[in-house]
Scaffold this motif. Structure first.
Motif, PDB file in Angstrom:
ATOM      1  N   THR A 197       0.799  -1.360   0.169  1.00 20.67           N
ATOM      2  CA  THR A 197       0.211  -0.029  -0.025  1.00 20.67           C
ATOM      3  C   THR A 197       0.807   1.273  -0.081  1.00 20.67           C
ATOM      4  N   VAL A 198       0.227   2.552  -0.177  1.00 22.13           N
ATOM      5  CA  VAL A 198       0.968   3.738   0.107  1.00 22.13           C
ATOM      6  C   VAL A 198       0.225   4.549   1.049  1.00 22.13           C
ATOM      7  N   VAL A 199       1.078   4.896   2.144  1.00 19.76           N
ATOM      8  CA  VAL A 199       0.722   5.600   3.039  1.00 19.76           C
ATOM      9  C   VAL A 199       0.967   6.975   3.403  1.00 19.76           C
ATOM     10  N   GLU A 200       0.202   7.704   4.172  1.00 20.68           N
ATOM     11  CA  GLU A 200       0.690   9.270   4.394  1.00 20.68           C
ATOM     12  C   GLU A 200       1.622   9.256   5.425  1.00 20.68           C
ATOM     13  N   GLY A 201       2.544  10.045   5.598  1.00 23.18           N
ATOM     14  CA  GLY A 201       3.375  10.008   6.524  1.00 23.18           C
ATOM     15  C   GLY A 201       3.944  11.884   6.540  1.00 23.18           C
ATOM     16  N   THR A 202       5.217  11.801   7.300  1.00 23.54           N
ATOM     17  CA  THR A 202       5.834  13.156   7.095  1.00 23.54           C
ATOM     18  C   THR A 202       7.360  13.037   7.140  1.00 23.54           C
ATOM     19  N   ILE A 203       8.106  13.926   6.386  1.00 24.25           N
ATOM     20  CA  ILE A 203       9.442  13.692   6.052  1.00 24.25           C
ATOM     21  C   ILE A 203       9.924  15.200   6.976  1.00 24.25           C
ATOM     22  N   SER A 204      11.084  14.624   7.903  1.00 29.92           N
ATOM     23  CA  SER A 204      11.598  15.648   8.581  1.00 29.92           C
ATOM     24  C   SER A 204      13.093  16.098   8.263  1.00 29.92           C
ATOM     25  N   MET A 205      13.651  15.203   7.436  1.00 31.95           N
ATOM     26  CA  MET A 205      15.086  15.593   6.908  1.00 31.95           C
ATOM     27  C   MET A 205      15.293  14.877   5.559  1.00 31.95           C
ATOM     28  N   TRP A 206      16.360  15.442   4.770  1.00 34.94           N
ATOM     29  CA  TRP A 206      16.822  14.836   3.516  1.00 34.94           C
ATOM     30  C   TRP A 206      18.278  14.467   3.881  1.00 34.94           C
ATOM     31  N   GLY A 207      18.620  13.489   3.376  1.00 34.10           N
ATOM     32  CA  GLY A 207      20.109  13.058   3.452  1.00 34.10           C
ATOM     33  C   GLY A 207      20.760  12.417   2.164  1.00 34.10           C
ATOM     34  N   MET A 208      21.971  12.329   2.470  1.00 36.27           N
ATOM     35  CA  MET A 208      22.901  11.680   1.286  1.00 36.27           C
ATOM     36  C   MET A 208      23.779  10.647   1.920  1.00 36.27           C
ATOM     37  N   THR A 209      23.890   9.521   1.476  1.00 40.45           N
ATOM     38  CA  THR A 209      24.890   8.446   1.714  1.00 40.45           C
ATOM     39  C   THR A 209      26.062   8.692   1.470  1.00 40.45           C
ATOM     40  N   GLU A 210      27.179   8.030   1.913  1.00 41.05           N
ATOM     41  CA  GLU A 210      28.469   8.257   1.278  1.00 41.05           C
ATOM     42  C   GLU A 210      28.667   7.982  -0.214  1.00 41.05           C
ATOM     43  N   GLU A 211      27.806   6.728  -0.621  1.00 38.38           N
ATOM     44  CA  GLU A 211      27.808   6.594  -1.979  1.00 38.38           C
ATOM     45  C   GLU A 211      27.207   7.473  -2.970  1.00 38.38           C
ATOM     46  N   GLY A 212      26.437   8.396  -2.315  1.00 44.50           N
ATOM     47  CA  GLY A 212      25.761   9.585  -2.949  1.00 44.50           C
ATOM     48  C   GLY A 212      24.143   9.210  -3.345  1.00 44.50           C
ATOM     49  N   PHE A 213      23.644   8.351  -2.552  1.00 47.70           N
ATOM     50  CA  PHE A 213      22.163   8.069  -2.827  1.00 47.70           C
ATOM     51  C   PHE A 213      21.636   8.962  -1.949  1.00 47.70           C
ATOM     52  N   LYS A 214      20.404   9.416  -2.354  1.00 50.79           N
ATOM     53  CA  LYS A 214      19.493  10.467  -1.702  1.00 50.79           C
ATOM     54  C   LYS A 214      18.506   9.640  -0.634  1.00 50.79           C
ATOM     55  N   ILE A 215      18.318  10.004   0.272  1.00 54.93           N
ATOM     56  CA  ILE A 215      17.366   9.330   1.258  1.00 54.93           C
ATOM     57  C   ILE A 215      16.746  10.368   2.112  1.00 54.93           C
ATOM     58  N   ALA A 216      15.532   9.858   2.697  1.00 52.22           N
ATOM     59  CA  ALA A 216      14.669  10.774   3.381  1.00 52.22           C
ATOM     60  C   ALA A 216      14.297  10.223   4.544  1.00 52.22           C
ATOM     61  N   TYR A 217      14.219  11.062   5.780  1.00 49.03           N
ATOM     62  CA  TYR A 217      13.882  10.427   7.090  1.00 49.03           C
ATOM     63  C   TYR A 217      12.383  10.924   7.327  1.00 49.03           C
ATOM     64  N   VAL A 218      11.468   9.639   7.458  1.00 45.82           N
ATOM     65  CA  VAL A 218      10.168   9.645   7.396  1.00 45.82           C
ATOM     66  C   VAL A 218       9.391   9.040   8.419  1.00 45.82           C
ATOM     67  N   SER A 219       8.474   9.389   8.917  1.00 45.96           N
ATOM     68  CA  SER A 219       7.586   8.922  10.137  1.00 45.96           C
ATOM     69  C   SER A 219       6.270   8.459   9.460  1.00 45.96           C
ATOM     70  N   TYR A 220       5.844   7.448   9.667  1.00 44.57           N
ATOM     71  CA  TYR A 220       4.265   6.937   9.316  1.00 44.57           C
ATOM     72  C   TYR A 220       3.916   5.720  10.109  1.00 44.57           C
ATOM     73  N   GLU A 221       2.670   5.315   9.695  1.00 50.26           N
ATOM     74  CA  GLU A 221       2.163   4.284  10.640  1.00 50.26           C
ATOM     75  C   GLU A 221       2.014   2.807   9.752  1.00 50.26           C
ATOM     76  N   LEU A 222       2.522   1.705  10.331  1.00 48.64           N
ATOM     77  CA  LEU A 222       2.240   0.464   9.732  1.00 48.64           C
ATOM     78  C   LEU A 222       0.941   0.067  10.154  1.00 48.64           C
ATOM     79  N   GLU A 223      -0.099  -0.379   9.484  1.00 50.49           N
ATOM     80  CA  GLU A 223      -1.234  -1.011   9.956  1.00 50.49           C
ATOM     81  C   GLU A 223      -0.966  -2.732   9.900  1.00 50.49           C
ATOM     82  N   PHE A 224      -1.795  -3.334  10.979  1.00 47.78           N
ATOM     83  CA  PHE A 224      -1.634  -4.766  11.205  1.00 47.78           C
ATOM     84  C   PHE A 224      -2.852  -5.125  11.811  1.00 47.78           C
TER      85      PHE A 224
END
Length: 92
Positions: free
Chosen positions: A46-73
């Motif tokens: 599924t696709v869930v709504e969440g929030t992003i609080s930071m953008w980042g970059m790895t040592e290898e140059g990959f862009k990453i995002a620090y996100v918060s969301y909820e998993l449903e079970f």
């Protein structure tokens, strides 16, 4: 170097922004995988709504995002905060 800016691998998003997180892309099923339905299992197709609080970059140059969301079970939800590849994040 004189006059050059120092590279910062993290950029805060303040206030945090609302985003969509594609859990199916984040947790893909292996190719040719067949499994039985598990009632009450964690919903990752599924696709869930969440929030992003930071953008980042790895040592290898990959862009990453620090996100918060909820998993449903089942009827429950669990909060998650983690780094994910930017390809699974879409601003809304």
């Amino acid at each position: 170097m004189a006059g050059s800016k120092q590279f910062r691998p993290l950029k805060r998003v303040d206030p945090p922004q609302h985003v969509l997180i594609d859990l199916h892309a984040l947790y893909p099923a292996p190719a040719h995988h067949k499994a039985d339905f598990v009632s009450g299992g964690i919903k990752v197709n599924t696709v869930v709504e969440g929030t992003i609080s930071m953008w980042g970059m790895t040592e290898e140059g990959f862009k990453i995002a620090y996100v918060s969301y909820e998993l449903e079970f089942g009827r429950d939800k669990a909060p998650v905060t983690q780094w994910v590849p930017v390809e699974v994040v879409k601003p809304i």
